[in-house]
Structures are given as structure tokens and as C-alpha cells.
Motif scaffolding. Structure first.
Motif, PDB file in Angstrom:
ATOM      1  N   ILE B 132       0.843  -1.198   0.000  1.00 25.40           N
ATOM      2  CA  ILE B 132       0.000   0.000   0.000  1.00 25.40           C
ATOM      3  C   ILE B 132       0.877   1.247   0.000  1.00 25.40           C
ATOM      4  O   ILE B 132       0.667   2.189  -0.767  1.00 25.40           O
ATOM      5  N   GLN B 133       1.909   1.210   0.846  1.00 20.73           N
ATOM      6  CA  GLN B 133       2.804   2.372   0.902  1.00 20.73           C
ATOM      7  C   GLN B 133       3.491   2.617  -0.432  1.00 20.73           C
ATOM      8  O   GLN B 133       3.617   3.748  -0.893  1.00 20.73           O
ATOM      9  N   SER B 137       3.430   6.000  -2.753  1.00 17.54           N
ATOM     10  CA  SER B 137       4.563   6.810  -3.201  1.00 17.54           C
ATOM     11  C   SER B 137       4.624   6.863  -4.717  1.00 17.54           C
ATOM     12  O   SER B 137       4.977   7.890  -5.300  1.00 17.54           O
ATOM     13  N   ALA B 138       4.224   5.744  -5.374  1.00 21.50           N
ATOM     14  CA  ALA B 138       4.186   5.755  -6.833  1.00 21.50           C
ATOM     15  C   ALA B 138       3.188   6.806  -7.317  1.00 21.50           C
ATOM     16  O   ALA B 138       3.463   7.595  -8.238  1.00 21.50           O
ATOM     17  N   MET B 139       2.062   6.832  -6.629  1.00 20.04           N
ATOM     18  CA  MET B 139       1.013   7.780  -7.000  1.00 20.04           C
ATOM     19  C   MET B 139       1.516   9.212  -6.838  1.00 20.04           C
ATOM     20  O   MET B 139       1.331  10.088  -7.679  1.00 20.04           O
ATOM     21  N   ASN B 140       2.227   9.420  -5.753  1.00 17.42           N
ATOM     22  CA  ASN B 140       2.772  10.727  -5.443  1.00 17.42           C
ATOM     23  C   ASN B 140       3.783  11.164  -6.501  1.00 17.42           C
ATOM     24  O   ASN B 140       3.748  12.287  -6.980  1.00 17.42           O
ATOM     25  N   ASP B 141       4.647  10.207  -6.883  1.00 19.84           N
ATOM     26  CA  ASP B 141       5.656  10.518  -7.891  1.00 19.84           C
ATOM     27  C   ASP B 141       4.994  10.954  -9.188  1.00 19.84           C
ATOM     28  O   ASP B 141       5.415  11.923  -9.830  1.00 19.84           O
ATOM     29  N   ALA B 172       4.386  12.335   0.189  1.00 20.67           N
ATOM     30  CA  ALA B 172       3.500  11.193  -0.049  1.00 20.67           C
ATOM     31  C   ALA B 172       2.592  11.010   1.161  1.00 20.67           C
ATOM     32  O   ALA B 172       2.963  11.360   2.279  1.00 20.67           O
ATOM     33  N   ILE B 173       1.408  10.478   0.901  1.00 24.59           N
ATOM     34  CA  ILE B 173       0.488  10.260   2.011  1.00 24.59           C
ATOM     35  C   ILE B 173       1.098   9.223   2.948  1.00 24.59           C
ATOM     36  O   ILE B 173       1.467   8.129   2.526  1.00 24.59           O
ATOM     37  N   GLY B 174       1.290   9.586   4.197  1.00 26.81           N
ATOM     38  CA  GLY B 174       1.858   8.631   5.145  1.00 26.81           C
ATOM     39  C   GLY B 174       0.758   7.706   5.642  1.00 26.81           C
ATOM     40  O   GLY B 174      -0.342   8.148   5.944  1.00 26.81           O
ATOM     41  N   VAL B 175       1.052   6.444   5.662  1.00 29.21           N
ATOM     42  CA  VAL B 175       0.053   5.511   6.179  1.00 29.21           C
ATOM     43  C   VAL B 175       0.394   5.187   7.622  1.00 29.21           C
ATOM     44  O   VAL B 175       1.517   4.819   7.949  1.00 29.21           O
ATOM     45  N   GLN B 176      -0.610   5.395   8.443  1.00 27.05           N
ATOM     46  CA  GLN B 176      -0.408   5.118   9.851  1.00 27.05           C
ATOM     47  C   GLN B 176      -0.826   3.668  10.113  1.00 27.05           C
ATOM     48  O   GLN B 176      -1.854   3.213   9.616  1.00 27.05           O
TER      49      GLN B 176
END
Ligand SMILES: Nc1ncnc2c1ncn2[C@@H]1O[C@H](COP(=O)(O)OP(=O)(O)OP(=O)(O)O)[C@@H](O)[C@H]1O
Ligand SMILES: [Mg+2]
Lengths: 338, 389
Positions: B132-133, B137-141, B172-176
Motif C-alpha cells: 500500500i505504501q 509513493s508511486a502515486m505521489n511521484d 506522499a500520504i503517510g500511512v499510519q
């Protein structure tokens, strides 16, 4: 007659046991004893007194109820009816005090094959509350009595010979100095030497005051050992007397004829029912024709006629004196070992 | 006292009986060790992620969250389904699924992501979490690239630092990550944690066959009759015959768990609880053996029945295949077996670090099973079999 027994009979060193006078106190009293398994009645009313110091024999064919009687006497089974008194005390499953005074050598070997002789004896002695040095000393003594001292710690009981196992089986019953010793066919599968050893042991114990009850299939054993004999059939004691009395009253002449297998087959075909007023039996395996009659003349006549009728060339012919075997045959109509 | 002598006698015989030692000690050790090694990858620390599809619910609240969800759904090998938060969390807690992800638009217009992980499956769960992470990050890039391209095209003079800031792309959206379920801790579940308790429980119950063997031995070789004609009380005989098997049960647990501990890094927290659970399990197992012995007519029958039931119940109870992998009706069925309860109790201690108080109810259930077994066993037991000859 098996070779073992023959050897035994040839060993004519035995002392004839004597019946004890009537005034000795009764050790065992059975009154109206009955036992049913399910609806099947196995013991049909037994009354019996065994007196102190007696060597009592119980004879009976397979299934007569000897083991069942012994199981009730030793508190393993409860009777359906009747009572068992030992030393004047009522026997029951829970009478521990009484159980300490008696010992039973079961028909089946009941020792642990994985343990040594010594370990077996220490364990069973422990079950009678013995412990410590006394236990150890008793175990040595018991091994000595049955002549197994040199087998105390090896091999394990499972590796002993058949006769040695039987002797250990008896030794285990001697650990707590029982006053009444009951033996249920203790010599099955034992060689003549071990058998003689066992007999001597039992006779000595009896001389030293122990009361013994002994069951066997071997008439000769009982004749040799027991002062008084009860003959059992179909769950009843049909005759109970000292051996000489039994022989006087019921002894019969016996003639044995050994013939060829072919002749035996011919006779069997012609006369499937061999018996008539004079009892005649054909043992198919040994090709032995046995003729039993109250008088020797009758028996000889019958055999003679058989030889004539069938033109037999006998292999061998012997005349046997009256014995418990013939008594038994007359009383039950059966041979003991069939 | 006489019970102790019988105990000692049977122990001696057992020590000389290689078959029993192999059945009770060598087999479970072999199975648990080999399976732990063989299946190490499937359980904790594994990297194949499983070839069967993994089911992970996604909960998305808000417009941006929905967009993010669509991106995540493109990650392959996982069956992403939409669900509600409560339902998903419950499923994670029940151990039915590896984890669940919740996405929510916050007032600042950003997406907050929380990953709910299954503590019993932490390693596998974290693999999913990692995926998921990576997706995030791919999405963010991608977004960054698009934004930078746009900035460069409109303002070709800007230097690199300015392009970054002008493009206005956030981190990038951090996943908690959140571990769901009571007693969550960091113990990494491993194949050792499945198979060592699994084969322990399974083979502790295999004592039943040994009990039958030793009782019928006593009857068959006639020594039971000798015991009964001696002044030994029947309760002492019974006690003496059962006692060795209690000891054997404890030693089994000790030996198998120690092997796990020393050779396979099995952690044994809360030794007191383990001991109590063992006491209850062994009690139930010995009762089980007594019951089967009492209900059988011959040793062969008893051994057959004992073996059949021991291994069937152990399978149903989750000793060989973890319960969470089974469909829910099987999980319910497991509750009908003492093995299931023993297994749950051991795993609660080993995985979740539960203490004595936490496993007390399970111990109660095990003792309840034991009570029923002893009652049936004692009522039906025959020292001498009448009727059979
Ligand atoms: N537990 C039992 N249940 C049912 N029937 C039994 C039981 N014990 C004995 N019997 C039956 O009772 C009868 C007497 O058996 P028992 O063992 O007392 O004979 P026995 O005289 O000792 O014979 P043997 O010389 O073969 O040892 C037999 O028909 C036997 O089948
Ligand atoms: Mg008998």
C-alpha cells in the motif's frame, strides 16, 4: 497320555498324599454357590469344605467352572447366590484383611514380561504392604523356593523359559506368606523337570502347614499331589473324596490299543458311534482305541472282538490300572483332555 | 502409597518401551521441527505473500480518498473490496483477514490513511502494508511529475528548487499503522508458533492411546487380576495407572517447547500461564484416554479409536492448520474440541502475551471437558470384564 506325564509316572519317588482327619477346622467353606453370566448359569450350587493343611484337588473338563469358582473364592467375582467363607470370614471384593491371607496363582501367567524377576516380586510384594528390607528378603526367599535365584536380575521375565515363567508366577504368590494358596493349572506348558520342581515346592509348603487348592487337567498330577479330590462338571462338584476312595468306588479297567491309521479310518466309517455298554473311544490323532469297563475281562473281550471283526494288526496293546482318569471318564463321560 | 508403586512400575515399563517413547516424543518433535522449517516462509517472515488471493477491505470517506482508493485498487494480487470501518475492524480482530485500510479526507483537504493490522499475522499483514505504501509513493511521484512538467512548461526560467516549490506537491500520504485486537504486541508470529504448540497439543492427547495400551496390557497379561486379589484398593490401582501419563504429558510439553525455544527461537512469555494451561490440557487428555479405554472392549479397538479421534480432533482444533485460515463454521467446530481450546490458550500466551487471568476462562473450559471425560470413564470402567471370556 503326554510324554511329560509318562516321565512323571516313571519317577516313582512320590509319597502318596494322605487325606486329613475330619476334625481339622475348615479354611474354606462354600455354601450354595451359584454364578450366572448374563442369563447363562455357570456355577450351579457348590457346597464345599476345605480343611486346614489340606492339599485339595479340583478336577474338571474345559468349561466345568473351575476358574470361575476360584475367581469367586479370591474375591474377583461376586457370586450370584451363596456364600464364601475363608477362615470364618466372609469373602468379598472389598475384604482386604482376608485377601492378605490368601494367594491365587491364576491360570494365565500374570507377571510383567518387561520387568526382571526381582522387579516383579518387589512390585507384587509391595501390593501386600511389604516394604524395605523385609520386602527384599522375601523376594530372595521366594526366588530361592522356586529355584530362580540365579535369574533374579536378568533376563527380563519375558525372556525366561516357559517353565521358569510359571515358577516366577508361583513365587509372586508366595511373597506375603499366604495361609491358603489357590493354584489354577499352574503347570500348563511346563517341562517335566520344572514340573517336578514345582511339585516338590508345593509339597514342602503343604508340609509346612499351608493349605492348597489345586486345579489341573492332568489326573496324574492331582493323583500325586492331592489328598482329596473334587470332580467338577457343568458347574457342580459331582464327587468329592480322597483319591483311594475314588479309585475303590469308581475305578475301572482300561485297555489301550494302538492301530494303523487306515484301520482307524475303517473302524470310524463302520462304527461312527463306537461307545456301547462297554465304553470304547477312538482317539483319531494317536490312533488309540481306549476301552474302559468295570472289569478287565469285559474290556479285553471288547478289544478282542474289535480286532477279530475288523481284522486289525495292532501296533501295540496295553492294560492300564484304574486311575483318576478312568474315574473321571466314568463320572463325566468325558476324557479330561479333549 | 500403593498407587505410587504402580506409578513407578508403569513408568519403568514405559521407559523400556521404545514404541511409546517414539510415539509420544519423537513424532511430535519431528513434525513440529520439520514443518517449522518447511513452512517458515508461509508463516511469519515469509516473502511469497501466498498465491491465493488476499482479501483486504478499503473504507474511503471523501472525494480525494475515493481517488486514492482507485489507485490502490490497481495493486495486483489483492482482492480489494469496499466495506464499513466497523465491519472491517471486526474481521481483523476475529483473525479472518490480514488487515484493512481506511482512507479519510481531513479538514485540510488531505487524505489520512490508517492500516489496521492483524497481530497474529503481523508479518504477512505488513507485506500488504508495504504494498500500500509503495502504491502511495508511486502515486505521489506521478503527481509530482505531472505538476513539475506543467510548471516547467509555463515558467521555463525557474531553477530546480523553485520548480519543486512551485509545483506545490506535498509529501506522499503517510500511512499510519494500527494493530487491531487485544494484547497487541510486537511478537512476530512464525511457523514455530503454529507447529510447536500444535503438535504439543495434538500429541498430549495422543496419551489416550498409551493409556489404553497400558490398561489393556494389565488386563490382558492377567496382572490386573493379581492386583485385584491383593489388598490394593481399586482407586489406588486407577490412580497408579493414570499418574504416569500426567507426568508424561508435562514432559512432552517441556521437551517440545524447549526444542522450539532453543532451536527455533520460539519465545515463551509467561511461563506460569503456560504451566497452568499445560496442567489443564494434560488433565483433559488423561480423562480423554480413560474414557476411550473404558468404552472399548479390546486394546486394538481402543488404540484405533484413540488414534482416530486424537488426530481428527487435533485437525479440527487448529493444531495443524491455523484456525484463521479455516471457514467460520470450522472455527465454530473447533470450539467443540478440547484441542481447540488448548491451542487457543497456548497461542494467546505465545502470540499475544496473555497472562494467567486472561487464559483462566480457557483453562476452565478444558477442565470442564476433563470432568465430563472422567465421569464417563470412571462410571464405565471395568476392572474385570464380565461377559467377555
Ligand atoms: N466372564 C465370563 N463371561 C461369560 N461366560 C464366562 C465368563 N467366564 C467364564 N464363562 C463361562 O463359564 C464357563 C466356565 O468357565 P471356567 O473358566 O470357569 O471353566 P474352567 O473349568 O476353568 O475351564 P478350563 O479348564 O478350560 O480352564 C465356560 O463355559 C465359560 O465360557
Ligand atoms: Mg480354568
Amino acid at each position: 497320555m503326554s510324554t511329560a506325564v509318562h516321565d512323571l509316572m516313571d519317577n516313582e519317588t512320590r509319597i502318596k498324599p494322605e487325606a486329613l482327619p475330619e476334625d481339622r477346622p475348615a479354611v474354606l467353606q462354600l455354601r450354595g454357590l451359584r454364578k450366572k453370566f448374563g442369563g447363562h448359569s455357570v456355577i450351579n450350587g457348590i457346597d464345599l469344605d476345605v480343611r486346614e493343611g489340606e492339599f485339595f484337588g479340583l478336577l474338571g473338563p474345559n468349561g466345568a467352572g473351575k476358574t470361575t469358582t476360584i475367581s469367586i473364592v479370591s474375591g474377583l467375582l461376586e457370586p450370584s447366590e451363596g456364600s464364601v467363607d475363608i477362615f470364618g470370614d466372609k469373602m468379598s471384593r472389598h475384604n482386604s484383611k482376608l485377601k492378605k491371607k490368601i494367594a491365587v496363582v491364576q491360570q494365565d501367567l500374570s507377571i510383567y514380561p518387561q520387568l526382571t524377576c526381582m522387579e516383579n516380586l518387589l512390585f507384587f510384594g509391595g501390593m501386600y504392604g511389604l516394604g524395605g528390607r523385609k520386602l527384599k528378603a522375601k523376594a530372595m526367599e521366594a526366588l530361592e523356593i522356586v529355584g530362580l535365584s540365579d535369574r533374579a536380575n536378568k533376563p527380563r521375565a519375558g525372556k525366561l523359559s516357559g517353565g521358569q515363567k510359571r515358577r516366577l508366577n508361583i513365587a509372586a504368590a508366595l511373597m506375603h506368606d499366604p495361609k491358603l494358596l489357590i493354584l489354577d493349572e499352574p503347570t500348563v506348558g511346563v517341562d517335566p523337570q520344572s514340573r517336578n520342581y514345582i511339585f516338590e515346592t508345593l509339597q514342602k509348603l503343604n508340609r509346612d502347614g499351608m493349605t492348597l487348592i489345586y486345579t489341573s487337567h492332568y489326573m496324574e498330577e492331582v493323583e500325586q499331589l492331592c489328598g482329596r479330590v473334587g470332580i467338577m462338571d457343568h458347574g457342580e462338584i459331582i464327587e468329592c473324596n480322597p483319591v483311594p476312595t475314588l479309585l475303590d468306588q469308581h475305578g475301572q479297567a482300561v485297555v489301550r490299543l494302538k492301530i494303523q491309521a487306515a484301520d482307524a479310518a475303517r473302524i470310524l466309517e463302520a462304527e461312527p458311534e463306537l461307545s456301547d455298554s462297554v465304553s470304547l473311544a477312538l482317539d483319531t490323532e494317536a490312533n488309540l482305541v481306549t476301552c474302559v469297563a468295570p472289569k478287565l475281562v469285559q474290556a479285553l473281550n471288547r478289544i478282542n472282538r474289535l480286532i477279530g471283526d475288523y481284522r486289525i494288526e495292532p501296533v501295540n496293546c496295553e492294560v492300564l490300572p484304574p486311575s483318576l482318569e478312568t474315574v473321571f471318564l466314568k463320572l463325566t463321560g468325558k476324557s479330561l483332555r479333549d | 502409597m500403593r498407587a505410587l508403586r504402580i506409578f513407578w512400575k508403569d513408568t519403568l515399563i514405559m521407559l523400556r518401551d521404545r514404541g511409546t517413547i517414539i510415539n509420544l516424543f519423537v513424532l511430535p518433535l519431528m513434525f513440529s521441527s520439520v514443518l517449522t522449517l518447511a513452512l517458515g516462509g508461509v508463516f511469519g517472515g515469509g516473502n511469497d505473500g501466498g498465491s491465493s488471493t488476499i482479501h483486504i477491505p478499503i473504507i474511503a470517506n471523501g472525494e480525494k480518498s475515493r481517488m486514492v482508493m482507485e489507485t490502490i485498487k490497481q495493486v495486483e494480487g489483492v482482492d480489494w473490496s469496499e466495506s464499513t470501518l466497523a465491519e472491517a475492524k471486526q474481521k481483523v480482530e476475529d483473525g479472518e483477514i490480514l488487515g484493512a485500510i481506511s482512507l479519510e479526507d481531513n479538514p485540510e483537504g488531505q487524505v489520512e490513511a490508517v492500516y489496521y493490522a492483524n497481530p497474529a499475522q503481523l508479518a504477512n499483514s505488513r507485506l500488504v502494508y508495504g504494498q500500500i505504501q509503495a502504491a502511495f509513493s508511486a502515486m505521489n511521484d506521478e503527481q509530482k511529475n505531472a505538476a513539475m512538467t506543467a510548471t516547467i512548461q509555463s515558467q521555463p526560467d525557474l531553477n530546480l528548487d523553485d520548480i519543486y516549490s512551485q509545483a506545490g506537491v506535498g509529501e506522499a500520504i503517510g500511512v499510519q499503522e494500527e494493530v487491531v485486537g487485544g494484547g497487541a504486541n510486537d511478537v512476530e508470529p512464525s511457523s514455530a508458533q503454529q507447529y510447536f504448540p500444535g503438535f504439543t497439543v495434538s500429541f498430549v492427547f495422543f496419551i489416550a492411546a498409551t493409556i489404553a495400551q497400558y490398561v489393556f496390557m494389565e488386563k490382558d497379561i492377567g496382572t490386573m487380576k493379581r492386583l485385584l486379589t491383593s489388598p490394593t484398593k481399586s482407586y489406588a490401582i486407577m490412580l497408579g495407572k493414570l499418574l504416569p501419563h500426567f507426568v508424561v504429558g508435562f514432559i512432552q510439553v517441556l521437551v517440545i517447547f524447549s526444542t522450539g525455544f532453543f532451536l527455533f527461537g520460539l519465545r515463551l512469555p509467561n511461563f506460569g500461564s503456560i504451566l497452568l494451561v499445560t496442567a489443564a490440557t494434560v488433565t483433559a487428555a488423561v480423562g480423554f484416554g480413560l474414557m476411550i479405554t473404558s468404552l472399548s472392549k479390546t486394546q486394538a479397538q481402543a488404540s484405533g479409536v484413540a488414534t482416530l479421534f486424537t488426530f481428527t480432533l487435533a485437525t479440527v482444533g487448529g493444531c495443524y492448520v491455523p484456525l484463521f485460515m479455516m471457514p467460520s463454521f470450522m472455527q465454530t467446530l473447533a470450539k467443540a474440541t478440547p484441542q481447540g481450546w488448548a491451542m487457543t490458550a497456548y497461542q494467546d500466551i505465545l502470540l499475544k502475551g496473555y497472562g494467567i487471568l486472561d487464559v483462566l476462562p480457557l483453562i476452565g473450559v478444558l477442565l470442564g471437558f476433563g470432568l465430563v471425560f472422567y465421569l464417563i470413564g470412571l462410571i464405565r470402567f471395568q476392572f474385570v470384564s464380565e461377559g467377555a471370556h
